[in-house]
Design an enzyme around this catalytic site. Structure first.
Site, PDB file in Angstrom:
ATOM      1  N   GLU A 439      -4.845  -2.853  -5.890  1.00 50.97           N
ATOM      2  CA  GLU A 439      -4.602  -4.117  -6.608  1.00 50.97           C
ATOM      3  C   GLU A 439      -3.404  -4.008  -7.541  1.00 50.97           C
ATOM      4  O   GLU A 439      -3.361  -4.626  -8.602  1.00 50.97           O
ATOM      5  CB  GLU A 439      -5.838  -4.547  -7.422  1.00 50.97           C
ATOM      6  CG  GLU A 439      -7.081  -4.847  -6.622  1.00 50.97           C
ATOM      7  CD  GLU A 439      -6.875  -5.946  -5.589  1.00 50.97           C
ATOM      8  OE1 GLU A 439      -5.972  -6.780  -5.778  1.00 50.97           O
ATOM      9  OE2 GLU A 439      -7.609  -5.947  -4.592  1.00 50.97           O
TER      10      GLU A 439
HETATM   11  C1  LIG Z   1      -8.624   2.912  -0.303  1.00 51.48           C
HETATM   12  C2  LIG Z   1      -7.521   1.897  -0.332  1.00 51.48           C
HETATM   13  C3  LIG Z   1      -7.814   0.568  -0.087  1.00 51.48           C
HETATM   14  C4  LIG Z   1      -6.802  -0.394  -0.095  1.00 51.48           C
HETATM   15  N1  LIG Z   1      -7.096  -1.706   0.211  1.00 51.48           N
HETATM   16  C5  LIG Z   1      -6.071  -2.576   0.407  1.00 51.48           C
HETATM   17  C6  LIG Z   1      -6.314  -3.880   0.954  1.00 51.48           C
HETATM   18  O1  LIG Z   1      -7.455  -4.280   1.187  1.00 51.48           O
HETATM   19  N2  LIG Z   1      -5.245  -4.669   1.201  1.00 51.48           N
HETATM   20  C7  LIG Z   1      -3.972  -4.286   0.966  1.00 51.48           C
HETATM   21  O2  LIG Z   1      -3.054  -5.040   1.239  1.00 51.48           O
HETATM   22  N3  LIG Z   1      -3.703  -3.067   0.419  1.00 51.48           N
HETATM   23  C8  LIG Z   1      -4.720  -2.205   0.149  1.00 51.48           C
HETATM   24  N4  LIG Z   1      -4.465  -0.959  -0.357  1.00 51.48           N
HETATM   25  C9  LIG Z   1      -3.108  -0.603  -0.716  1.00 51.48           C
HETATM   26  C10 LIG Z   1      -2.918  -0.487  -2.225  1.00 51.48           C
HETATM   27  O3  LIG Z   1      -2.947  -1.750  -2.816  1.00 51.48           O
HETATM   28  C11 LIG Z   1      -1.606   0.284  -2.438  1.00 51.48           C
HETATM   29  O4  LIG Z   1      -1.852   1.633  -2.080  1.00 51.48           O
HETATM   30  C12 LIG Z   1      -1.100   0.193  -3.869  1.00 51.48           C
HETATM   31  O5  LIG Z   1      -0.708  -1.120  -4.184  1.00 51.48           O
HETATM   32  C13 LIG Z   1       0.089   1.127  -4.108  1.00 51.48           C
HETATM   33  O6  LIG Z   1       1.039   1.017  -3.081  1.00 51.48           O
HETATM   34  P1  LIG Z   1       1.537   2.337  -2.337  1.00 51.48           P
HETATM   35  O7  LIG Z   1       0.356   3.126  -1.940  1.00 51.48           O
HETATM   36  O8  LIG Z   1       2.470   1.934  -1.267  1.00 51.48           O
HETATM   37  O9  LIG Z   1       2.290   3.146  -3.442  1.00 51.48           O
HETATM   38  P2  LIG Z   1       3.843   3.025  -3.793  1.00 51.48           P
HETATM   39  O10 LIG Z   1       4.218   1.596  -3.884  1.00 51.48           O
HETATM   40  O11 LIG Z   1       4.599   3.887  -2.866  1.00 51.48           O
HETATM   41  O12 LIG Z   1       3.858   3.655  -5.257  1.00 51.48           O
HETATM   42  C14 LIG Z   1       3.872   5.075  -5.487  1.00 51.48           C
HETATM   43  C15 LIG Z   1       3.993   5.342  -6.999  1.00 51.48           C
HETATM   44  O13 LIG Z   1       5.220   4.795  -7.474  1.00 51.48           O
HETATM   45  C16 LIG Z   1       4.986   3.878  -8.527  1.00 51.48           C
HETATM   46  N5  LIG Z   1       5.923   2.769  -8.398  1.00 51.48           N
HETATM   47  C17 LIG Z   1       6.239   2.073  -7.278  1.00 51.48           C
HETATM   48  N6  LIG Z   1       7.130   1.110  -7.573  1.00 51.48           N
HETATM   49  C18 LIG Z   1       7.388   1.189  -8.887  1.00 51.48           C
HETATM   50  C19 LIG Z   1       8.198   0.459  -9.791  1.00 51.48           C
HETATM   51  N7  LIG Z   1       8.933  -0.574  -9.389  1.00 51.48           N
HETATM   52  N8  LIG Z   1       8.192   0.832 -11.091  1.00 51.48           N
HETATM   53  C20 LIG Z   1       7.430   1.846 -11.514  1.00 51.48           C
HETATM   54  N9  LIG Z   1       6.635   2.573 -10.721  1.00 51.48           N
HETATM   55  C21 LIG Z   1       6.609   2.247  -9.421  1.00 51.48           C
HETATM   56  C22 LIG Z   1       3.538   3.417  -8.368  1.00 51.48           C
HETATM   57  O14 LIG Z   1       2.967   3.002  -9.590  1.00 51.48           O
HETATM   58  C23 LIG Z   1       2.881   4.679  -7.824  1.00 51.48           C
HETATM   59  O15 LIG Z   1       2.518   5.535  -8.868  1.00 51.48           O
HETATM   60  C24 LIG Z   1      -5.476   0.006  -0.394  1.00 51.48           C
HETATM   61  C25 LIG Z   1      -5.189   1.341  -0.668  1.00 51.48           C
HETATM   62  C26 LIG Z   1      -6.181   2.286  -0.616  1.00 51.48           C
HETATM   63  C27 LIG Z   1      -5.833   3.732  -0.862  1.00 51.48           C
END
Ligand SMILES: Cc1cc2nc3c(=O)[nH]c(=O)nc-3n(C[C@H](O)[C@H](O)[C@H](O)COP(=O)(O)OP(=O)(O)OC[C@H]3O[C@@H](n4cnc5c(N)ncnc54)[C@H](O)[C@@H]3O)c2cc1C
Length: 594
Positions: A439
């Site tokens: 989220e």
């Molecule tokens: C168990 C699970 C269930 C999920 N369920 C859903 C779902 O139902 N639907 C759905 O659509 N998604 C879902 N997700 C996805 C989830 O919402 C994302 O994993 C989350 O939003 C983070 O995105 P990412 O994993 O790509 O991390 P990234 O975007 O790659 O981020 C990696 C790190 O970099 C930081 N970061 C990235 N951009 C910035 C910035 N601009 N400034 C500062 N810091 C930054 C982040 O805070 C994080 O610490 C799920 C994930 C998991 C693991």
């Protein structure tokens, strides 16, 4: 088998002594709800999830959801628990009357989340997602789709998902590649791959309705060119579901740290039929509407899992005997005293307990503000909207951070037993750990708070928060028994104003300064909100003592307030120092030396 008792007395205290929800209900047109009815519903729902959801929670973790021949099979007990949930009408009760519901207030819906999460987080997320999809469809879909989908999703007969994330983008959704192509009949074909989709497939319901972010041909670049589509797993002719899937498939489910009962799916759309929800290119705004509700529900996850972890650690501490009270033996008949005699064990347990009590108060306040935002008069709506804008990222980030901390403290309290799966508490920590990530990560919540919500409306949001806080401080200044709570609250409120000004001033010229301080600012903000709520709770208990109506509960609540101000609130001093230290030590660190 883990223990759990719903915190009903705490909800009674918050509902009736702190926030007066009956007055809120009368004012906002929920007149059929009186105190007895609200308490009865809270108790009955809690008992329902204890009886129906909790028994399968451990199997959900140990056996998990499994992918067999392209279909997701739920853990034992989940299907029956969901069937009973649909039949009970509990989910539907929060829906609009035209969809078979009672449109129960949002503060109640928010509170319902806590015991549900404590008893079985994996099932609770299916409920939260389905109700979130219900909200979006019933407010923004075409009338035809409202008629077809709203009541079925609201009741849980069909379930919902939110499909944002793709292999190359999670936080930065402007990069999504999923495509929507218009068709002559007004529908669209959707093609693309979504990953990490919670409950992207399962066997709890006959149909699953996906809310999918995709791009139309020629749409503007980035997040301004994203639209929202409703894509069912099975198309339907009236109530009749097609026997063929709507070109959706699952190519994998994630193996993950916790929440094993909840399938996290790789979901493919291959020219799947879908319909636009809302206007073209407004997908992000609509998804944010759903996500804001889910963010609050995620905040409640920290609370629900922190609470059950605490309760189990407490039960263990009362039984476990190690060492003696430093001031002399307590239990002469036993070879050792129970570990609750040790100050460090008390510190851990009380910190976890007070984290839960504080975030429960915050969640309840936010629930009421949601009702005021929806049904209040113009002035009330304006005030509530400003506060919700500020409090949503704080509730999501603060509550999930302290929820993980509480679950971790519960493990530590239990020593080796806390770490071993036989005793059940480590599951709560593993399950809770996703909440600061999904989220929108907590880092992103903090940036949203400091970079957008605080400055939005020319700083009006913050002023809407400062008014009640400063008024409360002023009202209580002369009350002697309140000094121990009011003084540190005042200090934090002044500190919050100064830190906000500093971040705005320095951040205007150097965004790294603002971004480096964001997470600590968000925690400082959360601690300050809780200082206000704890001072309010203390004031009610002090009044009860003065008029002779105080019970053991009030004494305990006052003691909890003291724990908050002695153990948690002083962190603000260190947080302020870190914010003031700025960004240079982070950004000048040589990249090659990482
Ligand atoms: C168990 C699970 C269930 C999920 N369920 C859903 C779902 O139902 N639907 C759905 O659509 N998604 C879902 N997700 C996805 C989830 O919402 C994302 O994993 C989350 O939003 C983070 O995105 P990412 O994993 O790509 O991390 P990234 O975007 O790659 O981020 C990696 C790190 O970099 C930081 N970061 C990235 N951009 C910035 C910035 N601009 N400034 C500062 N810091 C930054 C982040 O805070 C994080 O610490 C799920 C994930 C998991 C693991």
């Amino acid at each position: 088998m883990t223990v759990y008792k719903a915190p009903l007395n705490d909800y009674k205290f918050l509902f009736h002594e702190i926030f007066d929800v009956v007055e809120v209900c009368n004012r906002l047109g929920y007149e059929n709800l009186d105190r007895e009815m609200i308490d009865m519903m809270t108790e009955e729902w809690s008992q329902f999830v204890i009886d129906v959801w909790k028994p399968s929670n451990s199997d959900g973790d140990k056996i998990g959801s499994q992918l067999k021949n392209g279909e997701v099979i739920s853990p034992p007990g989940f299907k029956d628990a969901w069937k009973q949930t649909v039949e009970s009408g509990w989910l539907q009760s929060v829906c609009k009357e035209e969809h078979g519901g009672m449109e129960l207030p949002l503060f109640f819906r928010n509170a319902m989340d806590e015991p549900a999460i404590s008893c079985n987080m994996a099932i609770s997320v299916v409920a939260a997602l389905s109700l979130g999809v219900y909200d979006i469809i019933s407010s923004h879909a075409s009338q035809e789709n409202i008629d077809l989908y709203a009541a079925k999703i609201g009741s849980g007969e069909w379930c919902g998902t939110m499909c944002l994330t793709e292999p190359h983008c999670g936080t930065d959704l402007g990069l999504i590649k999923t495509k929507a192509t218009p068709q002559e009949d007004g529908s669209f074909t959707i093609t693309g791959t979504k990953i990490f989709i919670t409950a992207g497939d399962h066997d709890l319901s006959d149909n699953i309705v996906h809310m999918v972010l995709a791009k139309l041909p020629g749409a503007p670049e980035g997040s301004k060119g994203i639209s929202l589509f409703l894509v069912p797993k099975f198309l339907s002719e009236g109530d009749e579901l097609s026997s063929e899937k709507n070109n959706t498939s699952i190519s994998g489910i994630e193996d993950k740290m916790g929440l094993h009962g909840s399938p996290t799916c790789v979901l493919n759309f291959d020219s799947s039929k879908g319909w636009l929800v809302g206007e073209e290119n407004t997908g992000m705004a609509l998804m944010f509407e759903m996500m804001n509700r889910e963010r609050l529900a995620t905040g409640m996850m920290g609370l629900g899992l922190g609470e059950i972890a605490y309760q189990n650690a407490l039960a263990w501490s009362l039984e476990r005997r190690q060492g003696r009270d430093l001031r002399g033996m307590k239990d002469l008949d036993a070879p050792a005293d129970n570990i609750l005699v040790h100050p460090d064990v008390r510190r851990m347990l009380l910190k976890a307990k007070v984290n839960c009590e504080g975030t429960r108060a915050l969640g309840t306040w936010i629930g009421i503000l949601l009702d005021e935002m929806k049904r209040g008069d113009e002035e009330t709506k304006k005030h509530a909207t400003s506060l919700i804008a500020l409090l949503t990222p704080v509730m999501k980030a603060y509550s999930t951070d302290v929820g993980c901390q509480s679950a971790s403290l519960a493990i530590q309290t239990m020593g080796g037993a806390g770490y071993c799966s036989e005793y059940g508490v480590e599951q709560f920590y593993r399950d809770a750990r996703i909440a600061p990530i999904w989220e929108g990560t907590n880092g992103i919540q903090a940036l949203d708070l400091v970079g957008r919500k605080v400055t939005q409306n020319f700083g009006h949001n913050l002023r809407h928060l400062m008014w009640p806080l400063l008024e409360f401080i002023e009202e209580n200044r002369a009350i002697e028994e309140m000094v121990e709570f009011n003084k540190p609250l005042h200090k934090s409120v002044k500190g919050l104003q100064q830190l906000t000004l500093l971040l705005m001033a320095e951040g205007a010229g150097n965004p790294h300064f603002l971004a480096a301080g964001a997470t600590d600012y968000c925690t400082y903000f959360g601690n300050t909100l809780l200082a206000y709520l704890w001072a309010r709770m203390a004031r009610v208990c002090i009044n009860a003592k003065a008029n002779g109506s105080a019970t053991e509960f009030h004494e305990a609540k006052l003691a909890s307030a003291r724990v908050f101000f002695a153990e948690i609130h002083p962190d603000n001093v260190g947080l302020a120092a870190k914010i003031v230290a700025g960004h240079k030590h982070l950004m000048s660190y040589p990249e090659a030396s990482f």
